[in-house]
Design a protein around this motif. Structure first.
Motif, short mmCIF file in Angstrom:
data_model
loop_
_atom_site.label_atom_id
_atom_site.label_comp_id
_atom_site.label_asym_id
_atom_site.label_seq_id
_atom_site.Cartn_x
_atom_site.Cartn_y
_atom_site.Cartn_z
N ASP A 76 39.31 25.42 16.27
CA ASP A 76 40.38 25.31 17.27
C ASP A 76 39.82 24.60 18.49
O ASP A 76 38.96 25.10 19.18
N LEU A 77 40.32 23.40 18.72
CA LEU A 77 39.92 22.64 19.91
C LEU A 77 40.93 22.94 21.00
O LEU A 77 41.90 22.24 21.19
N SER A 78 40.71 24.04 21.70
CA SER A 78 41.68 24.58 22.66
C SER A 78 42.16 23.56 23.68
O SER A 78 43.35 23.50 24.00
N GLU A 79 41.25 22.76 24.23
CA GLU A 79 41.66 21.80 25.25
C GLU A 79 42.70 20.82 24.72
O GLU A 79 43.57 20.37 25.44
N ALA A 80 42.59 20.47 23.48
CA ALA A 80 43.47 19.45 22.91
C ALA A 80 44.65 20.05 22.15
O ALA A 80 45.44 19.31 21.59
N ASP A 81 44.76 21.38 22.14
CA ASP A 81 45.79 22.04 21.33
C ASP A 81 45.79 21.50 19.91
O ASP A 81 46.83 21.13 19.37
N GLU A 82 44.63 21.43 19.33
CA GLU A 82 44.48 20.83 18.01
C GLU A 82 43.54 21.70 17.17
O GLU A 82 42.57 22.25 17.67
N VAL A 83 43.84 21.78 15.90
CA VAL A 83 42.97 22.47 14.95
C VAL A 83 42.50 21.44 13.94
O VAL A 83 43.30 20.72 13.36
N VAL A 84 41.20 21.36 13.78
CA VAL A 84 40.63 20.40 12.83
C VAL A 84 39.79 21.15 11.80
O VAL A 84 39.36 22.28 12.04
N PHE A 85 39.58 20.51 10.67
CA PHE A 85 38.76 21.11 9.62
C PHE A 85 37.36 20.54 9.69
O PHE A 85 37.17 19.32 9.62
N ALA A 86 36.37 21.42 9.83
CA ALA A 86 34.97 21.02 9.79
C ALA A 86 34.50 21.14 8.35
O ALA A 86 34.56 22.22 7.76
N LYS A 87 34.07 20.04 7.76
CA LYS A 87 33.64 20.04 6.36
C LYS A 87 32.45 20.96 6.15
O LYS A 87 31.59 21.09 7.02
#
Length: 99
Positions: A76-87
């Protein structure tokens, strides 16, 4: 007439040469996994453990986040309101030649 030996797998598994080959294979996989893990380490206490039993051995990635390290996880990249998948790193899979 042919004879059937139902316990042949158990017999073979207990042969000294087979038991030593299994231990050697586990140690080889562990050495590759340790080197791979060391190249990715930034923080944390993840480590590779080898356990030898009577006829088998296991190589394990040991950490409270071992599953996330091996297979990946969402961040969860809180600052960007984004959730990304870490391989995942697939440390054990690569060391064992599975990928």
């Amino acid at each position: 007439m042919a004879e059937i030996y139902y316990d042949i797998a158990d017999t073979i598994a207990h042969l000294p040469g087979v038991r030593q080959a299994v231990k050697t294979a586990a140690e080889t996989i562990a050495a590759k996994a340790k080197a791979d893990l060391a190249s990715h380490r930034k923080t944390g206490k993840a480590e590779i453990e080898v356990e030898h039993r009577d006829t088998d051995s296991s190589v394990s990635l040991v950490d409270e986040a071992a599953v996330s390290i091996e297979y990946g996880h969402f961040v969860d990249l809180s600052e960007a309101d984004e959730v990304v998948f870490a391989k995942g790193l697939y440390i054990i899979h690569r060391a064992a030649g599975l990928i």
